[in-house]
Structure formats: structure tokens, C-alpha cells
Design an enzyme around this catalytic site. Sequence first.
Site, PDB file in Angstrom:
ATOM      1  N   LYS A  39     -24.500 -12.396  68.094  1.00 11.99           N
ATOM      2  CA  LYS A  39     -24.994 -11.104  67.609  1.00 11.99           C
ATOM      3  C   LYS A  39     -25.649 -10.340  68.746  1.00 11.99           C
ATOM      4  O   LYS A  39     -26.515 -10.863  69.448  1.00 11.99           O
ATOM      5  CB  LYS A  39     -26.009 -11.290  66.479  1.00 11.99           C
ATOM      6  CG  LYS A  39     -26.554  -9.962  65.938  1.00 11.99           C
ATOM      7  CD  LYS A  39     -27.515 -10.176  64.780  1.00 11.99           C
ATOM      8  CE  LYS A  39     -28.918 -10.487  65.245  1.00 11.99           C
ATOM      9  NZ  LYS A  39     -29.616  -9.282  65.788  1.00 11.99           N
ATOM     10  N   ASP A  66     -25.060  -5.525  65.810  1.00  6.54           N
ATOM     11  CA  ASP A  66     -26.084  -5.233  64.810  1.00  6.54           C
ATOM     12  C   ASP A  66     -26.935  -4.040  65.250  1.00  6.54           C
ATOM     13  O   ASP A  66     -28.055  -4.189  65.720  1.00  6.54           O
ATOM     14  CB  ASP A  66     -26.967  -6.473  64.619  1.00  6.54           C
ATOM     15  CG  ASP A  66     -27.955  -6.312  63.485  1.00  6.54           C
ATOM     16  OD1 ASP A  66     -27.713  -5.482  62.589  1.00  6.54           O
ATOM     17  OD2 ASP A  66     -28.976  -7.026  63.498  1.00  6.54           O
ATOM     18  N   LYS A  68     -27.381  -1.237  63.133  1.00  4.22           N
ATOM     19  CA  LYS A  68     -28.005  -0.661  61.933  1.00  4.22           C
ATOM     20  C   LYS A  68     -27.943   0.874  61.907  1.00  4.22           C
ATOM     21  O   LYS A  68     -28.962   1.569  61.866  1.00  4.22           O
ATOM     22  CB  LYS A  68     -29.457  -1.129  61.818  1.00  4.22           C
ATOM     23  CG  LYS A  68     -29.606  -2.636  61.665  1.00  4.22           C
ATOM     24  CD  LYS A  68     -31.065  -3.040  61.524  1.00  4.22           C
ATOM     25  CE  LYS A  68     -31.215  -4.536  61.313  1.00  4.22           C
ATOM     26  NZ  LYS A  68     -30.881  -5.319  62.532  1.00  4.22           N
ATOM     27  N   LEU A  69     -26.755   1.408  61.885  1.00  5.94           N
ATOM     28  CA  LEU A  69     -26.565   2.857  61.883  1.00  5.94           C
ATOM     29  C   LEU A  69     -27.128   3.488  60.606  1.00  5.94           C
ATOM     30  O   LEU A  69     -27.006   2.931  59.516  1.00  5.94           O
ATOM     31  CB  LEU A  69     -25.071   3.174  61.985  1.00  5.94           C
ATOM     32  CG  LEU A  69     -24.357   2.635  63.232  1.00  5.94           C
ATOM     33  CD1 LEU A  69     -22.856   2.852  63.105  1.00  5.94           C
ATOM     34  CD2 LEU A  69     -24.892   3.293  64.488  1.00  5.94           C
ATOM     35  N   ASP A  71     -27.674   7.689  59.483  1.00  4.16           N
ATOM     36  CA  ASP A  71     -27.755   9.114  59.807  1.00  4.16           C
ATOM     37  C   ASP A  71     -26.897   9.851  58.783  1.00  4.16           C
ATOM     38  O   ASP A  71     -26.453   9.257  57.797  1.00  4.16           O
ATOM     39  CB  ASP A  71     -27.262   9.356  61.245  1.00  4.16           C
ATOM     40  CG  ASP A  71     -27.968  10.535  61.913  1.00  4.16           C
ATOM     41  OD1 ASP A  71     -27.991  11.631  61.295  1.00  4.16           O
ATOM     42  OD2 ASP A  71     -28.490  10.380  63.030  1.00  4.16           O
ATOM     43  N   ILE A  72     -26.634  11.107  59.022  1.00  3.36           N
ATOM     44  CA  ILE A  72     -25.762  11.839  58.112  1.00  3.36           C
ATOM     45  C   ILE A  72     -24.346  11.264  58.226  1.00  3.36           C
ATOM     46  O   ILE A  72     -23.985  10.664  59.250  1.00  3.36           O
ATOM     47  CB  ILE A  72     -25.771  13.351  58.398  1.00  3.36           C
ATOM     48  CG1 ILE A  72     -25.218  13.638  59.799  1.00  3.36           C
ATOM     49  CG2 ILE A  72     -27.180  13.924  58.239  1.00  3.36           C
ATOM     50  CD1 ILE A  72     -25.029  15.112  60.080  1.00  3.36           C
ATOM     51  N   THR A 127     -35.563  -8.551  56.515  1.00  8.96           N
ATOM     52  CA  THR A 127     -36.294  -9.769  56.173  1.00  8.96           C
ATOM     53  C   THR A 127     -37.746  -9.730  56.657  1.00  8.96           C
ATOM     54  O   THR A 127     -38.518 -10.635  56.349  1.00  8.96           O
ATOM     55  CB  THR A 127     -35.590 -11.019  56.745  1.00  8.96           C
ATOM     56  OG1 THR A 127     -35.293 -10.806  58.129  1.00  8.96           O
ATOM     57  CG2 THR A 127     -34.301 -11.298  55.988  1.00  8.96           C
ATOM     58  N   GLY A 218     -31.705 -17.100  65.864  1.00 10.95           N
ATOM     59  CA  GLY A 218     -32.102 -16.640  67.185  1.00 10.95           C
ATOM     60  C   GLY A 218     -32.903 -17.665  67.949  1.00 10.95           C
ATOM     61  O   GLY A 218     -32.364 -18.541  68.620  1.00 10.95           O
ATOM     62  N   ARG A 219     -34.252 -17.560  67.840  1.00 11.62           N
ATOM     63  CA  ARG A 219     -35.147 -18.372  68.660  1.00 11.62           C
ATOM     64  C   ARG A 219     -34.941 -19.868  68.522  1.00 11.62           C
ATOM     65  O   ARG A 219     -35.127 -20.607  69.488  1.00 11.62           O
ATOM     66  CB  ARG A 219     -36.599 -18.030  68.308  1.00 11.62           C
ATOM     67  CG  ARG A 219     -36.993 -16.616  68.708  1.00 11.62           C
ATOM     68  CD  ARG A 219     -38.295 -16.189  68.049  1.00 11.62           C
ATOM     69  NE  ARG A 219     -38.123 -14.906  67.392  1.00 11.62           N
ATOM     70  CZ  ARG A 219     -39.075 -14.299  66.708  1.00 11.62           C
ATOM     71  NH1 ARG A 219     -40.244 -14.866  66.564  1.00 11.62           N
ATOM     72  NH2 ARG A 219     -38.856 -13.130  66.158  1.00 11.62           N
TER      73      ARG A 219
END
Length: 242
Positions: A39, A66, A68-69, A71-72, A127, A218-219
Site C-alpha cells: 500500500k 491509498d 482517499k480522493l 472532491d467534486i 479507523t 504497517g508497523r
Amino acid sequence: MNTWDQNLRRVIIALDFPEASEANAFLARWEKSEKPFVKVGMQLFYAAGPRWVSHLVEEGYPVFLDVKLHDIPHTVAGGVRSLARLGVEWITLHASGGIRMMEAAKEAAETSTNQKAPRLLAVTQLTSTDQQMMNHELGIPGTVQERVLAYAQLAKQAGMAGVVCSGWEATKIKSRVDSTLITVTPGIRLAGQDQGDQKRVMTPEQAVQSGADYLVVGRSITQAKNPVAMYESITRSIGQDQ
């Protein structure tokens, strides 16, 4: 019902690094192993840029972009059209942008010039959001689960391939909205591990048992002494061997 792609690994490594050089050094550990599903989030994408992401794809890494779009509709469609050229597997956008925005994004993905159109995933509720924050800071009434299910329903109506949700909501999405929606679950922590800035977390085993198709980790992997061994261990723990 299994909704995951059998060609993709169900454990997705979140490359939460500030620079491409750090991500490259981390991925070098996989030189003699099968390329993991990775990712690329906003921080790394903004730092490394589209060409670096294209290079990852060319090297054989399945990429979950990732960004995260939100907008219009016209602007999001244009963004998806540009990102689709990179050859990534998935792109995220916020379900809160509404049906028209998601439909415009889907049309842009399907009419992109790239041979393989990316699949679109709608982010339901982050989350890091808990009940207090949602009700009192954001002014959204109801429970987190109710809001997640409402956003998942919008995603289904708009024709999204799946949703991003915590493991706590995956089962309800499968049973109440659509069993074929891909459920991608971040906020994965190993037993006894610090939650960090996440609020609604689960272990890998709990998330899969709760209906998650893919896990974003991730971590737990990137900060492990032996990331490859940790990745393989988590993969085995959810019943998908290398």
C-alpha cells in the site's frame, strides 16, 4: 463467500515511509521472495511521485494506492483517470463524497487508456474515528457502525468494488449490504501491541474471522526485526500460505 483475488496476497504491507529511499531499502529485503502486495499512502505518494509508483508496478509489486480522493465529481474523475495510467490494482476514495462522485470515478477508471482498469474502494469511516469524535467533533449522529453501513450501501449503489472498514464492521457489511463487496481492513495490530493513533483495531485472526478479505498491516511488519519473517507469519496465521 470469498471475494478476494486469488492472485493477490491477502496481507497488504503499508509502506508508511516518508521517502522513496526508505521504502526501497525496505523492499530490498524481498529480493529473493515473492513480491508482496503493498500500500502506498499519501505521504509516500506525495514524496516519491507517480513515476516511482509506476516503477513498483513494473518491478512486479501489486500496488494499493491509498490516496482517499474526495472532491467534486469532475475533479475526482480526472484524478482517477490520471492515476489509472500507473497500473495499480486499487485506488481509494471517500464514500462521503456521494454516489455521483463515486460513479464519475468508476466511469473514469473503466474508460482509462491503461489495459487493466484499477478497482475502486470506498473509505467508510477511518479507523482513527471513534464514537465521541464522530458525534461531537464531526457532528455526525448515530453510531459508527450505522454510519459505516450507510456509506457501504452508497458504495454498493455506485458500483464500487469494495470498501475500507474496520474489522468490527466487516461482518455486518457482508450480511446487511453485499457479501460480494471486497472488505479491506486497516488498523491491524498483533496481540499486545500498542494501538498508536488507531481506535478500532483487531488482530489479523480476529479481522479475518469477522469477514475481512484483505488486511492492511504497517508497523507490525515494517518495524519488525525480520519483516519478511513477520509478513510470512501473519500470512500463515490467517490461513494463506506463501
